[in-house]
Enzyme design. Structure first.
Site, PDB file in Angstrom:
ATOM      1  N   ASP A  43      11.712  45.752  11.640  1.00  0.00           N
ATOM      2  CA  ASP A  43      11.580  45.043  12.916  1.00  0.00           C
ATOM      3  C   ASP A  43      12.837  45.234  13.757  1.00  0.00           C
ATOM      4  O   ASP A  43      13.925  44.846  13.337  1.00  0.00           O
ATOM      5  CB  ASP A  43      11.373  43.540  12.632  1.00  0.00           C
ATOM      6  CG  ASP A  43      11.194  42.734  13.903  1.00  0.00           C
ATOM      7  OD1 ASP A  43      10.054  42.636  14.387  1.00  0.00           O
ATOM      8  OD2 ASP A  43      12.197  42.200  14.431  1.00  0.00           O
ATOM      9  N   TYR A  48      18.046  44.286  20.711  1.00  0.00           N
ATOM     10  CA  TYR A  48      18.993  44.352  19.585  1.00  0.00           C
ATOM     11  C   TYR A  48      19.979  45.512  19.699  1.00  0.00           C
ATOM     12  O   TYR A  48      20.974  45.555  18.969  1.00  0.00           O
ATOM     13  CB  TYR A  48      18.261  44.472  18.235  1.00  0.00           C
ATOM     14  CG  TYR A  48      17.321  43.336  17.892  1.00  0.00           C
ATOM     15  CD1 TYR A  48      17.301  42.160  18.630  1.00  0.00           C
ATOM     16  CD2 TYR A  48      16.448  43.432  16.811  1.00  0.00           C
ATOM     17  CE1 TYR A  48      16.423  41.137  18.322  1.00  0.00           C
ATOM     18  CE2 TYR A  48      15.568  42.410  16.494  1.00  0.00           C
ATOM     19  CZ  TYR A  48      15.561  41.259  17.262  1.00  0.00           C
ATOM     20  OH  TYR A  48      14.701  40.242  16.952  1.00  0.00           O
ATOM     21  N   LYS A  73      10.238  45.406  20.436  1.00  0.00           N
ATOM     22  CA  LYS A  73       9.861  44.326  21.359  1.00  0.00           C
ATOM     23  C   LYS A  73      10.378  44.654  22.748  1.00  0.00           C
ATOM     24  O   LYS A  73      11.517  45.122  22.899  1.00  0.00           O
ATOM     25  CB  LYS A  73      10.479  42.994  20.905  1.00  0.00           C
ATOM     26  CG  LYS A  73      10.318  42.704  19.427  1.00  0.00           C
ATOM     27  CD  LYS A  73      10.862  41.336  19.043  1.00  0.00           C
ATOM     28  CE  LYS A  73      10.937  41.183  17.535  1.00  0.00           C
ATOM     29  NZ  LYS A  73      12.111  41.843  16.933  1.00  0.00           N
ATOM     30  N   HIS A 104       8.784  40.254  23.799  1.00  0.00           N
ATOM     31  CA  HIS A 104       9.786  39.502  23.033  1.00  0.00           C
ATOM     32  C   HIS A 104       9.768  38.000  23.313  1.00  0.00           C
ATOM     33  O   HIS A 104       9.946  37.182  22.417  1.00  0.00           O
ATOM     34  CB  HIS A 104      11.180  40.070  23.319  1.00  0.00           C
ATOM     35  CG  HIS A 104      12.175  39.832  22.234  1.00  0.00           C
ATOM     36  ND1 HIS A 104      13.211  40.667  21.985  1.00  0.00           N
ATOM     37  CD2 HIS A 104      12.301  38.833  21.320  1.00  0.00           C
ATOM     38  CE1 HIS A 104      13.932  40.218  20.968  1.00  0.00           C
ATOM     39  NE2 HIS A 104      13.397  39.095  20.556  1.00  0.00           N
TER      40      HIS A 104
END
Ligand code: NAD
Length: 272
Positions: A43, A48, A73, A104
């Protein structure tokens, strides 16, 4: 590894590897380690900053691409920027497709944002689509007005916030409940809960393993994160034991019914 099935027939590993707050500089080695240990689902997210490193680990792995399940996401709002963002994610990761792309967090116009996911899905760039941090009202709006029903809602879910109402809602609508922060983000004392410590001792497992089993036994997909090699291996080793109904009920009683981080506020139990 146990597998669940999404409402479009795609098979998804019940347990994957989270990468939130994993610095890009150590992501590739950690994801490679996870895959070599047997993780088949990873994931990541645009937010990120480590999609490229996740993609590199996937592309450098001996495991065939079709045996891996990669989630990212979106962090954009609206049709055009989301469509562009998906292409940029694919390019960054060096992948032809993502197995799952989710919004997200709720956007100003969820329907337009989601339409970009639908179009990328139809083009084969995404094998499944869904949302994250959407309460039941926001999911219901997509069910009522979007063309393709979301396949997943990834929401904060752990022992202290078990999301029973959302779980029933998602289950009834054949949308997979995916947990983020299955271990309470390591911030809460959940790993030391005396009742869970006892259950763990009875099964000769760690409390983290008991919690991950508790969630997966209830058909909730989990993506624990760790950069500690011992914990990475331990978190995967949860499919060789079963909790009894009594043990499940003991853990159910530890639910406090609210978020550990209170984000986003639209996910609050009262906003269900
Ligand atoms: P988590 O519940 O997975 O906890 C991670 C922390 O728990 C680690 O930092 C580590 O300190 C500790 N830990 C892990 N395994 C352990 C073990 N076996 N024993 C003891 N301690 C252990 O929290 P998370 O990383 O926030 O959530 C998991 C994943 O969910 C993320 O990495 C990310 O991929 C995703 N996520 C999504 C959202 C979202 O908004 N959609 C938000 C947060 C996280």
């Amino acid at each position: 590894m146990d597998y669940f099935k999404l409402n479009n027939g795609v098979k998804v590993p019940a347990l994957g590897f989270g990468t939130y707050q994993m610095p890009a500089s150590i992501t590739e080695e950690n994801v490679a380690k996870a895959i070599s240990l047997g993780y088949r689902s990873i994931d990541t997210a645009q937010n990120y900053g480590n999609e490229a490193e996740v993609g590199a680990a996937v592309n450098n792995s001996d495991v065939p691409r079709d045996q891996l399940f990669i989630t990212s996401k979106t962090q954009t709002s609206g049709y055009r920027s989301t469509l562009r963002g998906i292409d940029e994610s694919l390019q960054r990761a060096g992948l032809d497709y993502f197995d799952l792309m989710i919004i997200h967090w709720p956007t100003i116009d969820n329907l337009s944002t989601y339409r970009a996911l639908e179009d990328a899905y139809k083009e084969g760039k995404l094998r499944a689509i869904g949302v994250s941090n959407f309460n039941s009202k926001k999911v219901q709006k997509l069910i009522d007005h979007a063309e393709i029903k979301p396949m997943v809602d990834q929401i904060e879910t752990h022992v202290y916030w078990q999301q029973n109402k959302m779980h029933d809602f998602l289950d009834k609508n054949d949308i997979l409940h995916e947990s983020w922060a299955p271990l309470g983000e390591g911030m809460s004392p959940v790993l030391g809960e005396p009742e869970i410590v006892k259950i763990a001792a009875d099964h000769q497992k760690s409390t983290a393993q008991v919690i991950l089993r508790f969630l997966t036994q209830q058909h909730i997909m989990v993506i624990p994160k760790s950069t500690n090699p011992k914990h990475i291996a331990e978190n995967l080793d949860v499919f060789d034991f079963e909790l009894t109904n009594n043990e499940i009920n003991i853990i159910k009683n530890l639910d406090q019914g609210h978020s550990g981080v209170n984000w986003p506020s639209s996910m609050g139990q009262e906003a269900y």
